[in-house]
Design a protein around this motif. Sequence first.
Motif, PDB file in Angstrom:
ATOM      1  N   LYS A  66       0.837  -1.196   0.000  1.00 37.61           N
ATOM      2  CA  LYS A  66       0.000   0.000   0.000  1.00 37.61           C
ATOM      3  C   LYS A  66       0.870   1.244   0.000  1.00 37.61           C
ATOM      4  N   LEU A  67       0.682   2.080  -1.009  1.00 40.00           N
ATOM      5  CA  LEU A  67       1.401   3.347  -1.107  1.00 40.00           C
ATOM      6  C   LEU A  67       0.400   4.471  -0.900  1.00 40.00           C
ATOM      7  N   GLU A  68       0.662   5.326   0.062  1.00 42.56           N
ATOM      8  CA  GLU A  68      -0.194   6.477   0.344  1.00 42.56           C
ATOM      9  C   GLU A  68       0.658   7.729   0.287  1.00 42.56           C
ATOM     10  N   GLY A  69       0.334   8.630  -0.654  1.00 39.99           N
ATOM     11  CA  GLY A  69       1.134   9.828  -0.819  1.00 39.99           C
ATOM     12  C   GLY A  69       0.304  11.088  -0.767  1.00 39.99           C
ATOM     13  N   ASN A  70       0.994  12.230  -0.847  1.00 38.97           N
ATOM     14  CA  ASN A  70       0.315  13.523  -0.794  1.00 38.97           C
ATOM     15  C   ASN A  70      -0.035  14.059  -2.179  1.00 38.97           C
ATOM     16  N   GLY A  71       0.055  13.203  -3.207  1.00 41.15           N
ATOM     17  CA  GLY A  71      -0.305  13.614  -4.555  1.00 41.15           C
ATOM     18  C   GLY A  71      -1.762  13.325  -4.869  1.00 41.15           C
ATOM     19  N   PRO A  72      -2.241  13.764  -6.020  1.00 41.13           N
ATOM     20  CA  PRO A  72      -3.654  13.615  -6.382  1.00 41.13           C
ATOM     21  C   PRO A  72      -4.107  12.172  -6.603  1.00 41.13           C
ATOM     22  N   LEU A  73      -3.176  11.232  -6.786  1.00 41.09           N
ATOM     23  CA  LEU A  73      -3.555   9.828  -6.956  1.00 41.09           C
ATOM     24  C   LEU A  73      -4.051   9.226  -5.644  1.00 41.09           C
ATOM     25  N   LYS A  74      -3.656   9.827  -4.524  1.00 39.78           N
ATOM     26  CA  LYS A  74      -4.043   9.434  -3.162  1.00 39.78           C
ATOM     27  C   LYS A  74      -3.362   8.149  -2.692  1.00 39.78           C
ATOM     28  N   LYS A  75      -3.668   7.018  -3.331  1.00 38.93           N
ATOM     29  CA  LYS A  75      -3.115   5.753  -2.836  1.00 38.93           C
ATOM     30  C   LYS A  75      -3.099   4.698  -3.927  1.00 38.93           C
ATOM     31  N   ILE A  76      -2.308   3.654  -3.686  1.00 41.66           N
ATOM     32  CA  ILE A  76      -2.287   2.456  -4.532  1.00 41.66           C
ATOM     33  C   ILE A  76      -2.301   1.265  -3.586  1.00 41.66           C
ATOM     34  N   LEU A  77      -3.158   0.299  -3.867  1.00 40.55           N
ATOM     35  CA  LEU A  77      -3.207  -0.917  -3.054  1.00 40.55           C
ATOM     36  C   LEU A  77      -3.078  -2.127  -3.973  1.00 40.55           C
ATOM     37  N   VAL A  78      -2.165  -3.010  -3.648  1.00 47.07           N
ATOM     38  CA  VAL A  78      -1.895  -4.209  -4.461  1.00 47.07           C
ATOM     39  C   VAL A  78      -1.802  -5.419  -3.550  1.00 47.07           C
ATOM     40  N   GLU A  79      -2.356  -6.532  -4.010  1.00 47.25           N
ATOM     41  CA  GLU A  79      -2.210  -7.817  -3.316  1.00 47.25           C
ATOM     42  C   GLU A  79      -1.704  -8.846  -4.320  1.00 47.25           C
ATOM     43  N   ALA A  80      -0.686  -9.597  -3.920  1.00 47.03           N
ATOM     44  CA  ALA A  80      -0.110 -10.633  -4.794  1.00 47.03           C
ATOM     45  C   ALA A  80       0.176 -11.878  -3.972  1.00 47.03           C
ATOM     46  N   ASP A  81       0.331 -13.007  -4.658  1.00 51.12           N
ATOM     47  CA  ASP A  81       0.642 -14.244  -3.938  1.00 51.12           C
ATOM     48  C   ASP A  81       1.831 -14.958  -4.562  1.00 51.12           C
ATOM     49  N   SER A  82       2.226 -16.032  -3.905  1.00 50.31           N
ATOM     50  CA  SER A  82       3.397 -16.786  -4.351  1.00 50.31           C
ATOM     51  C   SER A  82       3.147 -17.553  -5.638  1.00 50.31           C
ATOM     52  N   GLU A  83       1.878 -17.669  -6.034  1.00 51.68           N
ATOM     53  CA  GLU A  83       1.534 -18.412  -7.248  1.00 51.68           C
ATOM     54  C   GLU A  83       1.617 -17.555  -8.518  1.00 51.68           C
ATOM     55  N   GLY A  84       1.832 -16.248  -8.351  1.00 57.46           N
ATOM     56  CA  GLY A  84       1.961 -15.382  -9.523  1.00 57.46           C
ATOM     57  C   GLY A  84       0.694 -14.647  -9.913  1.00 57.46           C
TER      58      GLY A  84
END
Length: 303
Positions: A66-84
């Motif tokens: 999870k990336l949360e910044g002070n820019g207009p995009l606000k945030k990015i949330l990603v979930e990944a696993d060991s299976e690809g």
Amino acid sequence: MSDYLIRVLSDKANVIGLACRTTELVGLACRLHGTTPTASAALGRALTGGLLLGALAKPGLSVGLKLEGNGPLKKILVEADSEGTVRGFVGVPGVDVMVKDGKLHVAGVLGTEGHLTIFKDVGLDEPYQGIVKLRTGEIAEDIAHYFAESEQIPSAVGLGVFVEADGTVSASGGFLIQSLPPSEETTINQLIINIRKIRSVTDALRDGKTPEDLLGLIFEGIPYKILEKKGLSFRCTCSRGRIERVLISLGCGELRHLAEEKGEAEVTCEFCRTAYRFSRGELEQLIRDIECVGAPVPPAPQT
């Protein structure tokens, strides 16, 4: 395999290397979310970074980024696993395009002040969580900073996404190199020299380089062996059953309001944009289910 990941190991220097191509899955994610070119570049880098982190996880386990910044995009949330497999979204997909020196300005839309949080499923009730301040907002540097700051593992990370003028993603991929103790200074210096010779990940991919070629350039002059090759894909774990649990968690009062005032409910998954619709009759059935069971309302799962 159109999108895939390669993992290699250099026994001599105790260095692991991963490289991947993610063009198709990033293109799919960007179409699902209707992202602008700069938001596409940010989402694509984060999805690729998540897959690289997921490849380091033990079989059957997953990671979150999870990336949360002070820019207009606000945030990015990603979930990944060991299976690809991976899924993710950005806070504001329609953010205004920002360009710097002729390139999409990811740090401009994400921001340079904020935090990167890494969640790791380690097989316990609660996931491990590591938080560091954003270093540049360019994502690759921030992930490398996390490894150095939170896990004390020297790492080099490269991520790139090329978005055409019509908004399509024509190249996406990345690499992750980690030196594990005991390290060999001569080899580490050679890796640094080799990495600096690579103009960018997107340039390499657009020139026709494969993940194998990319690692070949990085490990030039350093013996290594391939440990794994696996396919990658964008896949969401949402389902109608999981959404029902989300609705049940609202309680009878809110469900009655939806049934009586709106006559239906619609819940859209943030990760894949799938819309789940529930009629008035289905909402009333959920209310009856709660009343019949008379048990505590289960916590809402993340969709």
